[in-house]
Design a protein around this motif. Structure first.
Motif, short mmCIF file in Angstrom:
data_model
loop_
_atom_site.label_atom_id
_atom_site.label_comp_id
_atom_site.label_asym_id
_atom_site.label_seq_id
_atom_site.Cartn_x
_atom_site.Cartn_y
_atom_site.Cartn_z
N ASP A 184 0.87 -1.19 0.00
CA ASP A 184 0.00 0.00 0.00
C ASP A 184 0.90 1.22 0.00
O ASP A 184 1.73 1.38 0.91
CB ASP A 184 -0.88 -0.05 1.26
CG ASP A 184 -1.86 1.10 1.37
OD1 ASP A 184 -2.11 1.79 0.37
OD2 ASP A 184 -2.39 1.30 2.49
N HIS A 225 -1.76 2.62 9.26
CA HIS A 225 -2.31 1.37 9.77
C HIS A 225 -1.30 0.24 9.61
O HIS A 225 -0.40 0.32 8.77
CB HIS A 225 -3.58 1.02 8.98
CG HIS A 225 -3.39 1.13 7.48
ND1 HIS A 225 -3.01 0.06 6.71
CD2 HIS A 225 -3.46 2.18 6.63
CE1 HIS A 225 -2.89 0.45 5.44
NE2 HIS A 225 -3.15 1.75 5.36
N HIS A 282 -5.94 -3.32 6.02
CA HIS A 282 -5.96 -2.55 7.27
C HIS A 282 -5.90 -3.51 8.45
O HIS A 282 -6.86 -4.21 8.75
CB HIS A 282 -7.22 -1.68 7.35
CG HIS A 282 -7.24 -0.60 6.31
ND1 HIS A 282 -8.29 -0.39 5.45
CD2 HIS A 282 -6.31 0.33 5.99
CE1 HIS A 282 -8.01 0.63 4.64
NE2 HIS A 282 -6.82 1.08 4.95
N ALA A 285 1.77 0.80 7.34
CA ALA A 285 1.59 1.77 6.26
C ALA A 285 1.52 3.15 6.92
O ALA A 285 0.59 3.42 7.69
CB ALA A 285 0.33 1.48 5.46
N GLU A 317 1.20 7.15 6.47
CA GLU A 317 0.65 7.97 5.39
C GLU A 317 0.21 9.36 5.83
O GLU A 317 -0.97 9.60 6.06
CB GLU A 317 -0.50 7.26 4.67
CG GLU A 317 -1.57 6.64 5.53
CD GLU A 317 -2.60 5.92 4.67
OE1 GLU A 317 -3.05 6.49 3.66
OE2 GLU A 317 -2.97 4.78 5.00
N GLU A 343 2.64 7.95 1.15
CA GLU A 343 2.53 6.73 1.95
C GLU A 343 3.53 5.68 1.50
O GLU A 343 3.73 5.48 0.30
CB GLU A 343 1.11 6.14 1.80
CG GLU A 343 0.91 4.81 2.50
CD GLU A 343 -0.49 4.25 2.29
OE1 GLU A 343 -1.09 4.48 1.22
OE2 GLU A 343 -0.99 3.57 3.21
MG MG Z 1 -2.95 2.98 3.66
#
Ligand code: MG
Ligand code: MG
Length: 269
Positions: free
Chosen positions: A110, A173, A180, A204, A206, A237
């Motif tokens: 991600d 997250h 997630h 992740a 961001e 991110e």
């Molecule tokens: Mg994300």
């Protein structure tokens, strides 16, 4: 529960992350005035599928809403989760946040980047550089023994002096087999507080940073988030693995565009 990944799982995460890195690399060359956001989405989906991966966001559900595309594309005052469209044409001077997720061999990568469309104002260039800088400042904190509050503080403290709004309605997250996972990773925090980071966590991170207020509104499409005062917003991110040897940026091929945010940090990654 926060899932810790083994070395083999982190390698799988890295391979999923590289697919996302490939998408961003391709899109950097395509983003220009006259291109529609749906054209970007089609290119992204073809790259993801050619790699044997699946677009993570397509079909993603929040309540009754189902996200319809490979990318989230968020232009100017849009913060995150904008939906690609044949009707949305990029214009000179816009900025576009492109967020992409790919699932490969059961693991998710991600990553998001905000790109200028043609030439943008100096005010906006600085917003992009500083927001990306806040991401790398946070990544440096991703070592075992630090705490979640250190990550959030690294984002917030990097940009706060410029008077920007740091979005609190959305956050980073954990990432792994699911897009997630726990924990939530806010873009603000108090150093030395929160959960202690452990080797094997994948996060992740961001930052979403606004020229004006930090407050956001959701549009009626149920997805697109914009700033309350319509001032522009940047979003960067990376998915990052925390290891005893330091952070591994899973969604970078190490060829992110050069900029002042990388100086001093590039040797680490
Ligand atoms: Mg994300
Ligand atoms: Mg994302």
């Amino acid at each position: 529960m926060i899932v810790r990944k083994s070395k083999a799982e982190i390698e799988k995460m890295r391979r999923a992350g590289q697919v996302v890195a490939d998408v961003h690399k391709a899109l950097r060359d395509v983003v220009k005035p006259g291109v529609t956001t749906m054209e970007l989405d089609r290119l992204a989906e073809s790259i993801v599928r050619k790699a044997g991966a699946v677009p993570t966001f397509k079909g993603y559900r929040v309540g009754k809403e189902v996200f319809p595309a490979t990318l989230c594309v968020s232009i100017n005052e849009e913060v995150v989760h904008g939906i690609p469209s044949d009707d949305r044409v990029l214009e000179e001077g816009d900025i576009i946040s492109i967020d992409c997720g790919a699932t490969l061999d059961g693991f998710v990568g991600d990553s998001a980047v905000t790109l200028p469309v043609g030439k943008v104002t100096e005010e906006v260039t600085l917003l992009l550089e500083r927001t990306n800088g806040s991401l790398y400042n946070a990544i440096e904190k991703c070592v075992p023994g630090n705490r979640l509050g250190d990550i959030g503080h690294a984002v917030e403290s990097f940009v706060r002096e410029y008077g920007y709004g740091v979005v609190e309605d959305f956050c980073g997250h954990g990432v792994g087999r699911r897009l997630h996972e726990e924990p939530q990773v806010p873009n603000y925090g108090i150093p030395g507080t929160g959960r202690r980071l452990k080797a094997g966590w994948c996060l992740a991170i961001e930052p979403m940073v606004n020229l004006g207020t930090q407050e956001t509104i959701m549009l009626e499409d149920g997805w697109t988030v914009i700033t309350e005062d319509k001032k522009w917003s940047a979003h960067f991110e990376h998915s990052v693995a925390i290891t005893a040897d330091g952070p591994i940026i899973l969604t970078s091929r190490g060829d992110d565009p050069p900029g002042p945010w990388i100086s001093g940090a590039s040797g680490m990654f």
